[in-house]
Design a protein around this motif. Structure first.
Motif, PDB file in Angstrom:
ATOM      1  N   LEU A 129      -7.291  -5.379   2.419  1.00 41.58           N
ATOM      2  CA  LEU A 129      -7.531  -5.807   3.806  1.00 41.58           C
ATOM      3  C   LEU A 129      -7.543  -7.322   3.901  1.00 41.58           C
ATOM      4  CD1 LEU A 129      -8.494  -5.531   6.758  1.00 41.58           C
ATOM      5  CD2 LEU A 129     -10.823  -5.254   5.867  1.00 41.58           C
ATOM      6  N   TRP A 130      -8.272  -7.985   3.024  1.00 37.74           N
ATOM      7  CA  TRP A 130      -8.382  -9.439   3.110  1.00 37.74           C
ATOM      8  C   TRP A 130      -7.101 -10.147   2.680  1.00 37.74           C
ATOM      9  CZ3 TRP A 130     -11.719 -12.147   5.800  1.00 37.74           C
ATOM     10  CH2 TRP A 130     -12.867 -11.508   6.238  1.00 37.74           C
ATOM     11  N   VAL A 131      -6.325  -9.513   1.821  1.00 36.39           N
ATOM     12  CA  VAL A 131      -5.001 -10.055   1.495  1.00 36.39           C
ATOM     13  C   VAL A 131      -4.153 -10.116   2.770  1.00 36.39           C
ATOM     14  CG1 VAL A 131      -2.809  -9.478   0.357  1.00 36.39           C
ATOM     15  CG2 VAL A 131      -4.937  -9.460  -0.955  1.00 36.39           C
ATOM     16  N   GLY A 132      -4.231  -9.057   3.580  1.00 33.72           N
ATOM     17  CA  GLY A 132      -3.491  -9.047   4.837  1.00 33.72           C
ATOM     18  C   GLY A 132      -4.053 -10.014   5.857  1.00 33.72           C
ATOM     19  N   LEU A 133      -5.381 -10.069   5.962  1.00 31.06           N
ATOM     20  CA  LEU A 133      -6.017 -10.964   6.934  1.00 31.06           C
ATOM     21  C   LEU A 133      -5.675 -12.425   6.673  1.00 31.06           C
ATOM     22  CD1 LEU A 133      -9.541  -9.303   7.213  1.00 31.06           C
ATOM     23  CD2 LEU A 133      -7.851  -9.500   9.051  1.00 31.06           C
ATOM     24  N   ASN A 163       2.542   5.787   7.808  1.00 30.66           N
ATOM     25  CA  ASN A 163       2.676   6.178   9.216  1.00 30.66           C
ATOM     26  C   ASN A 163       1.362   6.021   9.975  1.00 30.66           C
ATOM     27  OD1 ASN A 163       1.531   8.404   7.825  1.00 30.66           O
ATOM     28  ND2 ASN A 163       2.233   9.832   9.395  1.00 30.66           N
ATOM     29  N   LEU A 164       0.456   5.208   9.423  1.00 24.88           N
ATOM     30  CA  LEU A 164      -0.759   4.807  10.134  1.00 24.88           C
ATOM     31  C   LEU A 164      -0.784   3.288  10.170  1.00 24.88           C
ATOM     32  CD1 LEU A 164      -3.420   7.297   8.703  1.00 24.88           C
ATOM     33  CD2 LEU A 164      -2.370   7.319  10.981  1.00 24.88           C
ATOM     34  N   ALA A 165      -0.503   2.732  11.323  1.00 26.55           N
ATOM     35  CA  ALA A 165      -0.275   1.294  11.428  1.00 26.55           C
ATOM     36  C   ALA A 165      -1.428   0.591  12.150  1.00 26.55           C
ATOM     37  CB  ALA A 165       1.028   1.030  12.187  1.00 26.55           C
ATOM     38  N   SER A 166      -1.456  -0.723  11.998  1.00 25.89           N
ATOM     39  CA  SER A 166      -2.357  -1.562  12.776  1.00 25.89           C
ATOM     40  C   SER A 166      -1.840  -1.639  14.217  1.00 25.89           C
ATOM     41  CB  SER A 166      -2.429  -2.952  12.157  1.00 25.89           C
ATOM     42  OG  SER A 166      -2.898  -2.894  10.818  1.00 25.89           O
ATOM     43  N   PRO A 202      -5.112  -1.500   6.397  1.00 27.80           N
ATOM     44  CA  PRO A 202      -4.321  -0.791   5.392  1.00 27.80           C
ATOM     45  C   PRO A 202      -5.002   0.489   4.919  1.00 27.80           C
ATOM     46  CG  PRO A 202      -5.440  -2.664   4.408  1.00 27.80           C
ATOM     47  CD  PRO A 202      -5.684  -2.753   5.884  1.00 27.80           C
ATOM     48  N   PHE A 203      -4.195   1.505   4.646  1.00 27.40           N
ATOM     49  CA  PHE A 203      -4.652   2.753   4.030  1.00 27.40           C
ATOM     50  C   PHE A 203      -4.110   2.779   2.604  1.00 27.40           C
ATOM     51  CE2 PHE A 203      -5.078   3.594   8.476  1.00 27.40           C
ATOM     52  CZ  PHE A 203      -6.043   4.580   8.615  1.00 27.40           C
ATOM     53  N   LEU A 204      -4.964   2.442   1.661  1.00 27.50           N
ATOM     54  CA  LEU A 204      -4.579   2.342   0.252  1.00 27.50           C
ATOM     55  C   LEU A 204      -4.889   3.662  -0.445  1.00 27.50           C
ATOM     56  CD1 LEU A 204      -3.528  -0.139  -1.476  1.00 27.50           C
ATOM     57  CD2 LEU A 204      -5.870  -0.292  -2.356  1.00 27.50           C
ATOM     58  N   SER A 205      -3.964   4.127  -1.300  1.00 25.63           N
ATOM     59  CA  SER A 205      -4.109   5.471  -1.864  1.00 25.63           C
ATOM     60  C   SER A 205      -3.760   5.530  -3.344  1.00 25.63           C
ATOM     61  CB  SER A 205      -3.215   6.447  -1.078  1.00 25.63           C
ATOM     62  OG  SER A 205      -3.327   7.763  -1.578  1.00 25.63           O
ATOM     63  N   GLN A 231      -9.493   3.442   3.820  1.00 19.17           N
ATOM     64  CA  GLN A 231      -9.085   2.582   4.926  1.00 19.17           C
ATOM     65  C   GLN A 231     -10.156   1.528   5.140  1.00 19.17           C
ATOM     66  OE1 GLN A 231     -10.827   2.708   8.175  1.00 19.17           O
ATOM     67  NE2 GLN A 231      -9.273   2.321   9.734  1.00 19.17           N
ATOM     68  N   PHE A 232      -9.718   0.285   5.279  1.00 18.59           N
ATOM     69  CA  PHE A 232     -10.614  -0.812   5.653  1.00 18.59           C
ATOM     70  C   PHE A 232      -9.963  -1.550   6.810  1.00 18.59           C
ATOM     71  CE2 PHE A 232     -12.016   0.226   1.448  1.00 18.59           C
ATOM     72  CZ  PHE A 232     -13.388  -0.019   1.458  1.00 18.59           C
ATOM     73  N   GLU A 233     -10.771  -1.884   7.821  1.00 15.39           N
ATOM     74  CA  GLU A 233     -10.202  -2.403   9.062  1.00 15.39           C
ATOM     75  C   GLU A 233     -11.087  -3.479   9.684  1.00 15.39           C
ATOM     76  OE1 GLU A 233      -8.821  -0.650  13.448  1.00 15.39           O
ATOM     77  OE2 GLU A 233     -10.077   0.558  12.113  1.00 15.39           O
ATOM     78  N   HIS A 234     -10.446  -4.517  10.188  1.00 13.65           N
ATOM     79  CA  HIS A 234     -11.109  -5.531  10.998  1.00 13.65           C
ATOM     80  C   HIS A 234     -10.274  -5.803  12.244  1.00 13.65           C
ATOM     81  CE1 HIS A 234     -14.656  -6.769   8.913  1.00 13.65           C
ATOM     82  NE2 HIS A 234     -14.039  -7.168   7.827  1.00 13.65           N
TER      83      HIS A 234
END
Length: 250
Positions: A129-133, A163-166, A202-205, A231-234
């Motif tokens: 999540l923080w890599v993306g943020l 198939n689960l997007a921001s 992101p949904f990491l699996s 899933q972690f989301e901000h």
């Protein structure tokens, strides 16, 4: 939503803080033996005490104040009589509205004793999540968010649910820009504008690539193939100085 003034920013920060506080309190309240309905009730009471409304319930008639997904469930799990057990992987997604502003946040947690692989997955899900943020900044391509998360997943040998997007958020729970990939998407050509509000989630699996509907209800999504997924989301605002995360507790 694009922030236009200080009132917009303050309104977004207010609901963001409420959602974050609810998520934090629910996470610390999880106990083996409680039902997901009991956990959801904790979140509902906190939202009501703050004067906020559950977004999925008010916008989509979702049968719960929050989404609680366990183990094979990836997202949109309905609170009910399912009993939380030691070793479960639990995801809580909290989104709400206050004074016309919406925020959205979520996180995954292990209950009691879990396997080292799942514990590591939770740790790395938050890192992803923080890599993306960190890629969020006015003027940059939106694709940089998914590219960075995708590279993190590849290096650490994870898969991403594709198939689960921001999504955009702010004046409604889901709005423009829609379908923001948290995986590499060569077709993504949009750029972040100053004040743009959206989620990074992101949904990491440990092996799943897809989320599929189940047979029990119209809401719950399951990993395909079945594999532990977090899933972690901000909710974040793109600024000229970088990301402004509004869903932090305080």
């Amino acid at each position: 939503m694009t922030l236009e003034n200080d009132d917009d920013l303050n309104g977004l920060k207010a609901i963001g803080r409420i959602c974050a506080n609810v998520l934090q309190h629910m996470s610390t309240s999880i106990r083996p033996g409680m039902t997901t309905a009991e956990l959801d009730l904790i979140g509902r009471r906190m939202l009501e005490a703050a004067g906020a409304r559950s977004a999925p319930e008010s916008c989509y008639a979702f049968p719960g104040a929050t989404c609680i997904s366990i183990n094979e469930e990836v997202a949109h799990g309905i609170p009910g009589d399912r009993v939380i057990k030691d070793g479960d992987l639990v995801n809580i997604d909290v989104s709400a509205e206050l004074d016309g502003y919406f925020a959205d946040t979520g996180a995954s947690f292990t209950v009691g004793r879990s396997t080292p692989a799942v514990e590591r997955l939770c740790r790395d899900g938050k890192r992803a999540l923080w890599v993306g943020l960190k890629e969020v900044k006015a003027g940059k391509p939106l694709a940089q968010v998914g590219n960075a998360i995708g590279e993190f997943a590849r290096k650490n040998r994870y898969t991403l649910i594709a198939n689960l997007a921001s999504h955009g958020v702010g004046r409604s729970l889901h709005e423009e820009p829609t379908e923001i990939a948290t995986w590499p998407d060569p077709q993504e050509k949009r750029r972040m504008t100053d004040g743009l509000v959206f989620t990074v989630e992101p949904f990491l699996s440990l092996g799943a690539n897809w989320a599929e509907s189940g047979k029990n209800d119209e809401w719950t999504l399951y990993s395909d193939p079945r594999a532990p997924t977090v899933q972690f989301e901000h909710t974040v605002v793109a600024t000229r100085n970088g990301p402004l995360v509004v869903t932090l507790p305080g």
